[in-house]
Design a protein around this motif. Structure first.
Motif, short mmCIF file in Angstrom:
data_model
loop_
_atom_site.label_atom_id
_atom_site.label_comp_id
_atom_site.label_asym_id
_atom_site.label_seq_id
_atom_site.Cartn_x
_atom_site.Cartn_y
_atom_site.Cartn_z
N ILE A 167 1.09 -1.50 -0.21
CA ILE A 167 -0.55 -0.09 0.26
C ILE A 167 0.35 1.59 0.15
CG2 ILE A 167 -1.87 -0.89 1.49
CD1 ILE A 167 -1.20 0.19 3.65
N PRO A 168 0.76 2.43 -0.51
CA PRO A 168 0.83 3.56 -0.29
C PRO A 168 1.37 4.24 1.24
CG PRO A 168 -1.08 3.85 -2.22
CD PRO A 168 -1.13 2.74 -1.44
N ASP A 169 2.72 4.80 1.43
CA ASP A 169 2.59 5.63 2.72
C ASP A 169 1.25 6.29 2.69
OD1 ASP A 169 4.79 4.16 3.13
OD2 ASP A 169 6.25 5.68 2.95
N ALA A 170 0.25 6.17 4.06
CA ALA A 170 -0.42 7.44 4.24
C ALA A 170 -0.78 7.84 5.53
CB ALA A 170 -2.12 6.61 3.97
N GLU A 171 -1.17 8.97 5.60
CA GLU A 171 -1.47 10.13 6.21
C GLU A 171 -2.71 9.92 6.91
OE1 GLU A 171 0.15 13.57 5.94
OE2 GLU A 171 2.00 12.59 6.84
N ILE A 172 -3.64 9.04 8.17
CA ILE A 172 -4.48 8.73 8.19
C ILE A 172 -4.85 9.72 10.10
CG2 ILE A 172 -6.69 7.62 9.21
CD1 ILE A 172 -4.84 5.12 7.62
N ASP A 173 -6.69 10.72 9.92
CA ASP A 173 -7.04 11.49 11.12
C ASP A 173 -7.97 10.75 11.65
OD1 ASP A 173 -5.56 13.70 10.05
OD2 ASP A 173 -7.22 13.86 8.09
N CYS A 174 -7.34 10.34 12.46
CA CYS A 174 -8.49 9.94 13.79
C CYS A 174 -8.81 10.56 14.51
CB CYS A 174 -7.43 9.63 14.75
SG CYS A 174 -6.35 8.14 14.49
N ARG A 175 -10.20 10.26 14.22
CA ARG A 175 -11.52 11.54 15.29
C ARG A 175 -11.50 10.89 16.61
NH1 ARG A 175 -13.48 9.00 11.38
NH2 ARG A 175 -14.69 7.37 12.67
N ARG A 176 -11.77 11.90 17.31
CA ARG A 176 -12.03 11.55 19.29
C ARG A 176 -12.77 11.49 19.80
NH1 ARG A 176 -9.13 15.86 24.09
NH2 ARG A 176 -9.46 14.48 25.55
N ALA A 177 -13.04 10.53 20.61
CA ALA A 177 -14.48 9.91 21.10
C ALA A 177 -14.49 10.08 22.93
CB ALA A 177 -15.51 8.93 20.49
#
Length: 712
Positions: free
Chosen positions: A135-145
Motif C-alpha cells: 500500500i502507498p504510505d498514508a496519513e490518516i486522521d483520527c476522530r476523538r470520542a
C-alpha cells in the motif's frame, strides 16, 4: 486479461471522454468491498468542486473515467462501508491511475499526557505496509470520542506512527488488524521533547541482530567537561529502526556500533522539539588492518622501529590502539575500526622519526613510510655555565623529541626532515621544578647535521606564593614574557625560583585548585631581581548557559572561554546548555566564543558575578558573512570591538585540522551582528574594522606584509 482491458479503455473511449483520466478500482476483498464512491478533491483552494463517482466492481475490478484536466493536481480516494483506500495524488493530465481498496479495521488508542498538559487537538497516523509497495504510505486522521481516538486502517500487516503534534511520536511495528474487527493499541504515554529516528544496518547475513545507537552532544575536542556529558543509548529493533527522545535542541552526534564492525556516525543539529528523521541508513562497515612498510627497515643502530597507533574518532580525541616493534621493517595491527589514525614511529632511543594522520579503510594496500632523519647536536648554558637539563623540542608540524644534556651541557638527538625549520625548546634544569621555554630555535642541517646552541640569559624571578590570609601554599607559577616564558612549582613554604629569563616586562600568575592570583606585572632585571609575593585569592566559579532564540538550552556547543589567565579553555555545553567557568577574583568577566552549529559564531562578554540570568548567552538567528584571508596573513586575530583579539583558529568550526569553512582565498565566517576588528597579528600592527549586519557579505583583505599600513 484485466490489464489489457484497462489499457483498451483509452482507445475505446467516446470522443467526449478524450483527455479524461481512466481510473481502475481494484478491490482486495470483492466479498466485502464490491461497491463504493470515488472522491477526487482538487489541491487548490476554491479552484474546483470535489468530483464524486460511484463504482461497482466486477470480478474485483471497476473501470471508469473522470475529467480532471482543469486542475493540476487532485487527491483521489474511495469510501465504502467496511473498506479503506489511501489518498493518492493524481496529476490532472494523468492518463490512468489505479486505486486499491482494502477491507478496513478499526484502530483505537487512548492518550495519556504529562501532568498539567492538555490533550492534543488532533491525532494523525502515518501508515506503511510491512511488505514494501503493498500500500502507498498514508496519513490518516483520527476522530476523538471521549478519552479515545478512533480511525479506519487497512486490514493488512502495517507499521503505524502515532504522532500528536508537539509530542514525541510512538511507533507500532508489524501490527495486523483484522477485517471488520477493532485493534486496541491501549494507552500511549505522551511526552514532550525533541526526538530523532532512523535506521542502522550492517551489510551481512546477521543484519537483524541489534545495533547500539548512542546520542551524545557534539564536541570537536577532548575537554574535561566532555567525560561527564549525558548520553542517550538505544538498540535497533529487528527492522534496524531506532528512536531517541527526551533531549534538548542542540548539536548532537549519533553513533551506531556493534562488536566486530566499524561504527557509522553522523551529526545532527536539532533546532526545535519536533522529530528529526535521518535521511539515510547508518551503515556499519567491516573492520580494517593497519599495515606498514618502513624504509629503511631498521634505525641507525640496527634496531627495529617502535610503532604506535592511536584512533581519532573525533577531533582531538586520541584512543591508544597498539604499540609494538616492527619486524624487518614490516608492521601490522589487529583488525581495527575504519577511520582516522595517528601513526608514530620511534627509534630505539625514543626519538620520534615520523608522526602523521592516515585514513584506514578495509582492503587498502600497505602504507610505505620513508624515514629521513637530521642529527642535531648542541649545548645548553645558563649564564654562560654548562647546564644539565631535559630538553623537549617541538615544531609547528607536531613533531616532538626529548633529549638530555650531560654535565657539560652537550646533547644529541635526531628529528625527521619533514619537520619545520623553527622549533621551540622547553628546558627543565636538573634538580629544579622550573621549565623555561625558548622560541624560534632554528634547526638547519649541513650535510645532515644541525648544530644548535641554547644560551639562557641571567634573568631570575624569586618569590613566594601565599593564600589570601597570608599563609604559604603550594602553587603552579607562570611567567609570560615577550621573548620567553616559564613555569615552576612552589615548595611547601611557598618559595619558588625561576632562572634563565630575559630582562624584560613579564606577567606572573600563581594558581592551584583553590585560588588564583591573576596576572601580576613584574620587571625582570637580572640576577638581583627583587622577590615577589603572589597572593592566591579564591577562584570565581560560575556557569554560563547557552540558549536558542526560543529560550531552550543548546546542547553540544563548543564554548571557548578566555579570562585574565589568557588561556583559552574549551568546554562543551551539557544537555542543559551549561558550561562551567573558573576565573581569578581579579577578573569577574569572561569573554567567550560560542560555536553552535546552525547559528552564527557569537563572541560575548559574560559577567561571572551577579544572578544566573546575566550569564545566559542567547544565540542569534541572523548572521553576516565575512571572508577572512589566510595565506598572506597566517597570524590573523579577530575580536569584537572592546573584547580580546583571538587567533583565527578560535573562530573555526570545527577547530583547526579539518577547516570545514575554508573557501578559495581564505575562510568564510558567519558572525552575529556587531562591530569587529581584524588584525594581521597579536601586536595589532595592521587592523581593519568591519560592521557586520544580518544578511551582509563582505571581505577583509590586507596588502602584502612588506607594504602593510593601517587599514580604515
Amino acid at each position: 486479461m484485466k490489464s489489457a482491458a484497462f489499457a483498451a479503455l483509452l482507445l475505446l473511449a467516446s470522443p467526449d471522454a478524450i483527455g479524461a483520466t481512466a481510473i481502475r478500482v481494484f478491490t482486495r476483498d470483492p466479498g466485502r468491498c464490491s461497491a463504493g464512491t470515488i472522491h477526487a478533491e482538487p489541491q487548490c483552494d476554491g479552484c474546483a468542486e470535489t468530483r464524486v463517482a460511484r463504482w461497482n466492481a466486477r470480478d474485483g475490478v471497476a473501470d471508469f473515467q473522470l475529467d480532471l484536466v482543469d486542475v493540476p493536481q487532485w487527491r483521489v480516494h474511495s469510501t465504502a462501508d467496511g473498506c479503506w483506500s489511501a489518498r493518492v495524488l493524481v496529476d490532472g493530465a494523468a492518463e490512468a491511475v489505479t486505486l486499491t481498496v482494502w477491507p478496513a479495521a478499526r484502530f483505537v488508542a487512548a492518550l495519556s499526557t504529562p501532568r498539567g498538559d492538555n490533550a492534543p487537538e488532533a491525532l494523525q497516523l502515518r501508515v506503511r505496509s510491512v511488505r514494501e509497495g503493498e500500500i502507498p504510505d498514508a496519513e490518516i486522521d483520527c476522530r476523538r470520542a471521549d478519552d479515545r481516538w478512533r480511525c479506519d486502517v487497512p486490514a493488512t500487516s502495517i507499521d503505524v506512527r502515532v504522532a500528536p503534534r508537539g509530542f514525541v511520536p510512538h511507533y507500532l511495528w508489524g501490527i495486523r488488524p483484522k477485517a471488520g474487527m477493532t485493534l486496541d493499541a491501549g494507552k500511549l504515554e505522551l511526552r514532550r521533547g525533541a526526538s530523532i529516528s532512523g535506521r542502522a544496518a550492517v551489510p551481512a547475513r546477521d543484519a537483524a541482530a541489534p545495533i547500539t545507537v548512542t546520542l551524545a552532544p557534539d564536541a570537536f575536542t577532548d575537554t574535561p567537561g566532555r567525560t561527564g556529558l549525558q548520553t542517550f543509548t538505544v538498540t535497533t529493533n529487528e527492522r534496524g529502526f531506532f528512536q531517541l527522545a527526551g533531549f534538548s535542541p542542540g548539536a548532537w552526534t549519533i553513533t551506531a556500533s556493534r562488536s566486530g564492525w566499524s561504527p557509522a556516525q553522523t551529526k545532527v543539529v536539532v533546532r526545535s522539539a519536533d522529530e528529526t528523521v535521518l535521511p539515510s541508513t547508518l551503515m556499519l562497515q567491516p573492520r580494517a588492518r593497519v599495515a606498514l612498510q618502513l624504509d629503511p627497515p631498521f634505525d641507525v643502530g640496527g634496531a627495529d622501529w617502535m610503532v604506535n597507533i592511536q584512533h581519532a574518532p573525533a577531533w582531538g580525541v586520541r584512543l591508544p590502539i597498539a604499540e609494538s616493534p616492527s619486524s624487518d621493517g614490516r608492521w601490522q595491527s589487529d583488525p581495527v575500526e575504519s577511520g582516522l589514525y595517528f601513526i608514530t614511529v620511534k627509534a630505539a632511543d625514543g626519538t620520534v622519526v615520523h608522526r602523521g594522520g592516515q585514513m584506514i579503510e578495509p582492503g587498502m594496500a600497505p602504507l610505505t613510510i620513508r624515514i629521513d632523519r637530521i642529527v642535531i647536536r648542541g649545548t645548553v648554558t645558563l649564564t654562560d655555565e654548562a647546564l644539565e637539563a631535559r630538553l623537549t623540542f617541538t615544531d609547528n608540524a607536531g613533531q616532538r623529541i626529548v633529549v638530555a644534556s650531560d654535565p657539560e651541557g652537550a646533547f644529541q638527538g635526531a628529528v625527521s626532515r619533514r619537520g619545520d625549520a623553527k622549533w621551540s625548546v622547553e628546558v627543565a634544569p636538573k634538580g629544579s621544578s622550573s621549565k623555561i621555554r625558548v622560541r624560534n630555535i632554528r634547526i638547519e642541517p649541513v650535510e645532515g647535521v644541525a648544530t644548535v646552541s641554547i644560551d639562557l640569559p641571567d634573568g631570575k624571578v624569586e618569590g613566594q606564593t601565599v593564600d589570601d590570609s597570608g599563609q604559604p601554599v603550594r602553587a603552579s607559577v607562570r611567567v609570560v614574557g615577550k621573548d620567553s616564558s616559564a613555569e615552576a612549582t612552589s615548595a611547601a613554604d611557598g618559595s619558588f625560583t625561576v632562572a634563565g629569563l630575559a630582562a624584560e616586562e613579564v606577567k606572573l600568575q600563581a594558581q592551584n585548585s583553590m585560588g588564583d592570583s591573576g596576572f601580576v606585572a613584574h620587571t625582570v632585571r637580572g640576577a638581583d631581581d627583587d622577590p615577589v609575593t603572589l597572593v592566591l585569592a579564591k577562584k570565581l566559579k560560575a556557569s554560563i548557559t547557552i540558549e536558542t532564540p526560543a529560550g531552550q538550552p543548546y546542547a553540544g556547543a563548543v564554548v571557548r572561554v578566555i579570562t585574565s589567565s589568557e588561556r583559552m579553555v574549551e568546554q562543551v555545553s551539557s544537555p542543559a546548555g551549561r558550561v562551567p567557568v573558573v576565573s581569578p577574583q581579579t577578573d569577574p568577566v569572561a569573554h567567550v566564543i560560542v560555536v553552535a552549529p546552525g547559528y552564527p559564531l557569537a563572541m560575548r562578554a559574560v559577567p561571572l558575578t551577579g544572578d544566573d540570568a546575566s550569564r545566559h548567552v542567547v544565540l542569534s538567528r541572523a548572521a553576516g558573512r565575512v571572508l577572512v584571508p589566510s595565506r598572506a596573513n597566517p597570524d590573523m586575530v579577530i575580536g569584537r570591538v572592546g573584547m580580546p583579539l583571538l587567533p583565527l583558529f578560535a573562530w573555526q568550526d570545527p577547530p583547526p585540522g579539518t577547516f570545514r569553512n575554508r573557501v578559495e582565498g581564505g575562510f568564510l565566517l558567519e558572525l552575529e551582528a556587531g562591530e569587529y576588528r581584524f588584525c594581521t597579528d597579536t601586536k595589532e600592527q595592521v587592523c581593519a574594522t568591519r560592521v557586520v549586519t544580518p544578511g551582509s557579505q563582505q571581505a577583509v583583505d590586507f596588502a602584502p606584509r612588506a607594504a602593510q599600513k593601517e587599514q580604515p
